[in-house]
Enzyme design. Structure first.
Site, PDB file in Angstrom:
ATOM      1  N   GLY A  24       0.824  -1.251   0.145  1.00  0.00           N
ATOM      2  CA  GLY A  24       0.156  -0.146   0.037  1.00  0.00           C
ATOM      3  C   GLY A  24       0.903   1.332  -0.042  1.00  0.00           C
ATOM      4  O   GLY A  24       0.450   2.223  -0.617  1.00  0.00           O
ATOM      5  N   GLU A  75       1.606   1.696  -3.448  1.00  0.00           N
ATOM      6  CA  GLU A  75       0.357   2.201  -4.345  1.00  0.00           C
ATOM      7  C   GLU A  75       0.107   3.762  -3.824  1.00  0.00           C
ATOM      8  O   GLU A  75      -0.481   4.410  -4.661  1.00  0.00           O
ATOM      9  CB  GLU A  75      -0.593   1.393  -3.778  1.00  0.00           C
ATOM     10  CG  GLU A  75      -0.512  -0.142  -4.176  1.00  0.00           C
ATOM     11  CD  GLU A  75      -1.419  -1.136  -3.732  1.00  0.00           C
ATOM     12  OE1 GLU A  75      -1.613  -1.293  -2.634  1.00  0.00           O
ATOM     13  OE2 GLU A  75      -2.044  -1.873  -4.752  1.00  0.00           O
TER      14      GLU A  75
END
Ligand SMILES: CCCCCCC/C=C/C(=O)SCCNC(=O)CCNC(=O)[C@H](O)C(C)(C)COP(=O)(O)OP(=O)(O)OC[C@H]1O[C@@H](n2cnc3c(N)ncnc32)[C@H](O)[C@@H]1OP(=O)(O)O
Length: 257
Positions: free
Chosen positions: A108, A111
């Site tokens: 994440g 991301e």
């Protein structure tokens, strides 16, 4: 706001620092909620032209908080639309958001960096999508944005093996715009953010919207959208000022109108 985030400004730049050092800035739901509030507050602030998002020397963010993932079930992830708020929240910010990445940007964290408009990295940064190692897959855009940034070969390699790439590889592949010595990264990112803030705010917003539309639109539609936005720039006071200033050999004074 709690100290999971450190918020500051420098000139016309908003600075948001992720601050969970004991968990390498793992993105807990609480941290994500606070991050989105901080980004939205800077987005509304007329004195801020661009935002720098950073972490610590050791980690930008080591991914979703794996401890929180242990209790996630399909039904509560699906019914709660897990990650929707993060993905939509960051990409709905109208002002440029620059990720300044030291250390790990994993899962994440990678991301989140890719949701930003520009990634600058320290020489010690590393990027990866290691979700396969914990029995899941990238869920906040990793399978979609990484392939657009680095191409299928590298994206597939990273996602299927869980291996990280260095800042140097990430720059060569097109994920990272520039690399800095670690001690110069934050100031370098702030300088670029200030440079962007010094331009006309509506023109910068139009440029950002056009570039981002390329990820969603077929080429003919993207070109049409760009052309319409280009036409629209001539309706701004700032386009008149910018072109006249060039002809009159003087610096432009932007009114953001
Ligand atoms: C709410 C969702 C946000 C968006 C999510 C979208 C979907 C994404 C899913 C994921 O991101 S899954 C997670 C992907 N990331 C990882 O798998 C990385 C996990 N971490 C590591 O592999 C290692 O920590 C490291 C980064 C290689 C560093 O290793 P090192 O040996 O240097 O340090 P550690 O001792 O392992 O870590 C220090 C400390 O930090 C805790 N920690 C690290 N990463 C996480 C994490 N992702 N979640 C929770 N906690 C993390 C680690 O447990 C250590 O804490 P203590 O055990 O000392 O208390």
């Amino acid at each position: 706001m709690s100290d999971l985030l450190l918020i500051a400004t420098s000139g016309n730049v908003g600075i948001v620092r992720l601050n969970r050092p004991n968990a390498l800035n793992a993105l807990s739901q609480q941290l994500i909620d606070q991050l989105l509030s901080a980004l939205r507050a800077f987005d509304k602030d007329p004195d801020i032209g661009a935002i720098v998002l950073t972490g610590s020397e050791r980690a930008f963010a080591a991914g979703a908080d794996i401890r929180e993932l242990t209790s996630l079930t399909f039904v509560n992830a699906y019914m709660g639309n897990f990650l929707q708020s993060l993905c939509d929240g960051v990409t709905s910010i109208r002002k440029p958001v620059i990720a300044a990445v030291h250390g790990f940007a994993l899962g994440g964290g990678c991301e989140l960096a890719m949701m930003c408009d520009i990634i600058y990295a320290a020489e010690n940064a590393s990027f990866g999508q290691p979700e396969v190692k914990i029995g899941t897959i990238p869920g906040a855009g990793g399978t979609q944005r990484l392939i657009r940034a680095v191409g299928k070969a590298k994206a597939m390699h990273m996602i299927l093996t869980g291996e990280m790439i260095s800042a140097q590889e990430a720059e060569k592949a097109g994920l990272v715009a520039k690399i800095f010595p670690p001690e110069e990264l934050l100031d370098g990112a702030i300088d670029y953010a200030q440079k962007i803030s010094n331009y006309s705010a509506p023109i910068v917003a139009m440029a950002k919207e056009c570039v981002n539309s390329a990820a969603d639109l077929p080429l003919t539609e993207g070109l049409r959208f760009e052309r319409r936005m280009y036409h629209a720039t001539f309706a701004t006071v700032d386009s008149k000022e910018g072109t006249r200033a060039f002809v009159e050999k003087r610096p432009a004074t932007w009114t953001h109108a």
